[in-house]
Design a protein around this motif. Structure first.
Motif, PDB file in Angstrom:
ATOM      1  N   PHE A  90       2.824   8.542   1.801  1.00 51.22           N
ATOM      2  CA  PHE A  90       1.494   8.362   2.371  1.00 51.22           C
ATOM      3  C   PHE A  90       0.383   9.107   1.628  1.00 51.22           C
ATOM      4  O   PHE A  90      -0.783   8.743   1.746  1.00 51.22           O
ATOM      5  N   GLY A  91       0.745  10.143   0.875  1.00 48.37           N
ATOM      6  CA  GLY A  91      -0.261  10.913   0.176  1.00 48.37           C
ATOM      7  C   GLY A  91      -1.004  10.164  -0.919  1.00 48.37           C
ATOM      8  O   GLY A  91      -2.230  10.300  -1.038  1.00 48.37           O
ATOM      9  N   PRO A  92      -0.314   9.371  -1.744  1.00 47.12           N
ATOM     10  CA  PRO A  92      -1.002   8.729  -2.874  1.00 47.12           C
ATOM     11  C   PRO A  92      -2.189   7.864  -2.484  1.00 47.12           C
ATOM     12  O   PRO A  92      -3.237   7.916  -3.138  1.00 47.12           O
TER      13      PRO A  92
ATOM     14  N   ALA B 285      -0.067  19.910   7.752  1.00 48.29           N
ATOM     15  CA  ALA B 285      -0.888  19.333   6.682  1.00 48.29           C
ATOM     16  C   ALA B 285      -0.619  17.844   6.528  1.00 48.29           C
ATOM     17  O   ALA B 285      -1.543  17.047   6.311  1.00 48.29           O
ATOM     18  N   ILE B 286       0.647  17.449   6.648  1.00 49.37           N
ATOM     19  CA  ILE B 286       0.996  16.038   6.513  1.00 49.37           C
ATOM     20  C   ILE B 286       0.440  15.234   7.687  1.00 49.37           C
ATOM     21  O   ILE B 286      -0.040  14.103   7.513  1.00 49.37           O
ATOM     22  N   PHE B 287       0.469  15.804   8.878  1.00 48.32           N
ATOM     23  CA  PHE B 287      -0.172  15.141  10.010  1.00 48.32           C
ATOM     24  C   PHE B 287      -1.675  15.027   9.783  1.00 48.32           C
ATOM     25  O   PHE B 287      -2.320  14.106  10.287  1.00 48.32           O
ATOM     26  N   GLY B 288      -2.234  15.960   9.015  1.00 50.03           N
ATOM     27  CA  GLY B 288      -3.641  15.853   8.652  1.00 50.03           C
ATOM     28  C   GLY B 288      -3.919  14.637   7.790  1.00 50.03           C
ATOM     29  O   GLY B 288      -4.988  14.024   7.889  1.00 50.03           O
ATOM     30  N   VAL B 289      -2.958  14.279   6.944  1.00 51.43           N
ATOM     31  CA  VAL B 289      -3.084  13.042   6.152  1.00 51.43           C
ATOM     32  C   VAL B 289      -3.141  11.846   7.090  1.00 51.43           C
ATOM     33  O   VAL B 289      -3.973  10.944   6.929  1.00 51.43           O
ATOM     34  N   PHE B 290      -2.258  11.835   8.101  1.00 50.11           N
ATOM     35  CA  PHE B 290      -2.296  10.759   9.096  1.00 50.11           C
ATOM     36  C   PHE B 290      -3.634  10.745   9.830  1.00 50.11           C
ATOM     37  O   PHE B 290      -4.201   9.686  10.096  1.00 50.11           O
TER      38      PHE B 290
ATOM     39  N   MET C 236       0.828  -1.215   0.000  1.00 50.97           N
ATOM     40  CA  MET C 236       0.000   0.000   0.000  1.00 50.97           C
ATOM     41  C   MET C 236       0.861   1.264   0.000  1.00 50.97           C
ATOM     42  O   MET C 236       0.598   2.228  -0.710  1.00 50.97           O
ATOM     43  N   PHE C 237       1.915   1.287   0.828  1.00 43.28           N
ATOM     44  CA  PHE C 237       2.743   2.479   0.931  1.00 43.28           C
ATOM     45  C   PHE C 237       4.121   2.272   0.306  1.00 43.28           C
ATOM     46  O   PHE C 237       5.040   3.035   0.571  1.00 43.28           O
ATOM     47  N   ILE C 238       4.254   1.212  -0.505  1.00 47.16           N
ATOM     48  CA  ILE C 238       5.474   0.985  -1.255  1.00 47.16           C
ATOM     49  C   ILE C 238       5.235   1.464  -2.684  1.00 47.16           C
ATOM     50  O   ILE C 238       4.335   0.998  -3.366  1.00 47.16           O
ATOM     51  N   ARG C 239       6.027   2.406  -3.133  1.00 49.91           N
ATOM     52  CA  ARG C 239       5.814   3.012  -4.434  1.00 49.91           C
ATOM     53  C   ARG C 239       6.590   2.252  -5.506  1.00 49.91           C
ATOM     54  O   ARG C 239       7.818   2.164  -5.445  1.00 49.91           O
ATOM     55  N   ASN C 240       5.869   1.709  -6.457  1.00 50.53           N
ATOM     56  CA  ASN C 240       6.474   0.961  -7.551  1.00 50.53           C
ATOM     57  C   ASN C 240       6.377   1.685  -8.892  1.00 50.53           C
ATOM     58  O   ASN C 240       6.886   1.196  -9.893  1.00 50.53           O
ATOM     59  N   GLU C 241       5.705   2.836  -8.909  1.00 46.93           N
ATOM     60  CA  GLU C 241       5.518   3.549 -10.178  1.00 46.93           C
ATOM     61  C   GLU C 241       6.830   4.236 -10.597  1.00 46.93           C
ATOM     62  O   GLU C 241       7.646   4.610  -9.745  1.00 46.93           O
ATOM     63  N   ASN C 242       6.989   4.413 -11.912  1.00 45.57           N
ATOM     64  CA  ASN C 242       8.073   5.277 -12.352  1.00 45.57           C
ATOM     65  C   ASN C 242       7.615   6.732 -12.233  1.00 45.57           C
ATOM     66  O   ASN C 242       6.479   7.007 -11.861  1.00 45.57           O
ATOM     67  N   PHE C 243       8.505   7.646 -12.581  1.00 45.43           N
ATOM     68  CA  PHE C 243       8.225   9.069 -12.365  1.00 45.43           C
ATOM     69  C   PHE C 243       6.953   9.515 -13.086  1.00 45.43           C
ATOM     70  O   PHE C 243       6.078  10.159 -12.497  1.00 45.43           O
TER      71      PHE C 243
ATOM     72  N   PHE D 120      12.325  15.511   4.484  1.00 44.23           N
ATOM     73  CA  PHE D 120      11.543  14.622   5.346  1.00 44.23           C
ATOM     74  C   PHE D 120      10.046  14.814   5.109  1.00 44.23           C
ATOM     75  O   PHE D 120       9.293  13.839   4.979  1.00 44.23           O
ATOM     76  N   ASN D 121       9.598  16.067   5.030  1.00 37.99           N
ATOM     77  CA  ASN D 121       8.168  16.324   4.827  1.00 37.99           C
ATOM     78  C   ASN D 121       7.691  15.829   3.469  1.00 37.99           C
ATOM     79  O   ASN D 121       6.631  15.204   3.361  1.00 37.99           O
ATOM     80  N   MET D 122       8.450  16.095   2.428  1.00 40.23           N
ATOM     81  CA  MET D 122       8.016  15.689   1.092  1.00 40.23           C
ATOM     82  C   MET D 122       8.133  14.175   0.895  1.00 40.23           C
ATOM     83  O   MET D 122       7.335  13.579   0.169  1.00 40.23           O
ATOM     84  N   PHE D 123       9.103  13.548   1.551  1.00 40.80           N
ATOM     85  CA  PHE D 123       9.189  12.094   1.466  1.00 40.80           C
ATOM     86  C   PHE D 123       7.992  11.452   2.160  1.00 40.80           C
ATOM     87  O   PHE D 123       7.430  10.460   1.670  1.00 40.80           O
ATOM     88  N   SER D 124       7.577  12.020   3.280  1.00 39.43           N
ATOM     89  CA  SER D 124       6.386  11.521   3.974  1.00 39.43           C
ATOM     90  C   SER D 124       5.154  11.666   3.096  1.00 39.43           C
ATOM     91  O   SER D 124       4.331  10.744   2.992  1.00 39.43           O
TER      92      SER D 124
END
Length: 201
Positions: free
Chosen positions: A83-85, A127-132, A1-8, A75-79
């Motif tokens: 988790f955003g997608p 905002a990222i904590f809002g995603v959580f 679910m949170f492992i990204r396999n897509e290309n750019f 750190f923020n953008m990696f989170s």
């Protein structure tokens, strides 16, 4: 679910809102590194409670796109990248945008109410904590049917909250305010009735 396999290209096409937010944050960060104009952007856009009280209201929005250093934005953008997608896929573009920004504003509101007038802050953490928080609402509404999701997300949310209070120079008010804002909006969005209605369209 949170492992990204897509290309750019696949990632951008599949998650345009998350991709756009990440791009804006990175562009703004690079702009803050430019001599002269960088200081104008950074200090003119950061959240300062006293200046907001005097009418510089735009700071509650612009501060969400400004970061204090490379590791901060990384750190923020990696989170958000991780988790955003999934939330964008579940909620849809418009609902994801409202969760992200209302959570960010909730974090700013908590900062304004709980911190002194001289307090200054930047970053997308609220905002990222809002995603959580929104994921927490999904777990709440589906607490009997998503054991695997619960096993993944609950430790992440708990550890994130604990680290908020263990690290220095962290705006805990923004983190918790964003988490609560995302959770409350998620409770409204992700009721079983609403989720069922979305699937019909």
């Amino acid at each position: 679910m949170f492992i990204r396999n897509e290309n750019f290209k696949q990632y951008i096409n599949a998650y345009p809102v998350v991709s756009s937010i990440i791009a804006i944050n990175l562009i703004v960060y690079i702009m803050t590194l430019i001599p002269g104009i960088g200081d104008i952007i950074f200090y003119g856009g950061m959240s300062v409670n006293g200046l907001i009280a005097e009418g510089e209201w735009w700071r509650i929005v612009t501060s969400m796109f400004i970061h204090a250093g490379f590791m901060h934005v990384l750190f923020n953008m990696f989170s958000l990248f991780l988790f955003g997608p999934e939330l964008e896929k579940i909620a849809g573009k418009v609902r994801f945008i409202t969760i992200y920004f209302i959570a960010g504003l909730s974090g700013e509101a908590a900062t304004f109410l709980l911190k002194e007038p001289t307090y200054a802050s930047v970053g997308a953490s609220g905002a990222i904590f809002g995603v959580f928080g929104a994921f927490g609402a999904i777990l709440y509404h589906n607490r009997r049917t998503t054991p695997q999701l619960r096993q993944i997300l609950l430790p992440i949310i708990v550890i994130s909250v604990i680290m908020t209070f263990l690290q220095s120079n962290v705006n805990a008010a923004s983190h918790i305010g964003g988490l609560v804002g995302g959770f409350i909006l998620g409770l409204v969005y992700f009721t079983p009735k609403n989720m069922l209605r979305w699937r019909k369209y």
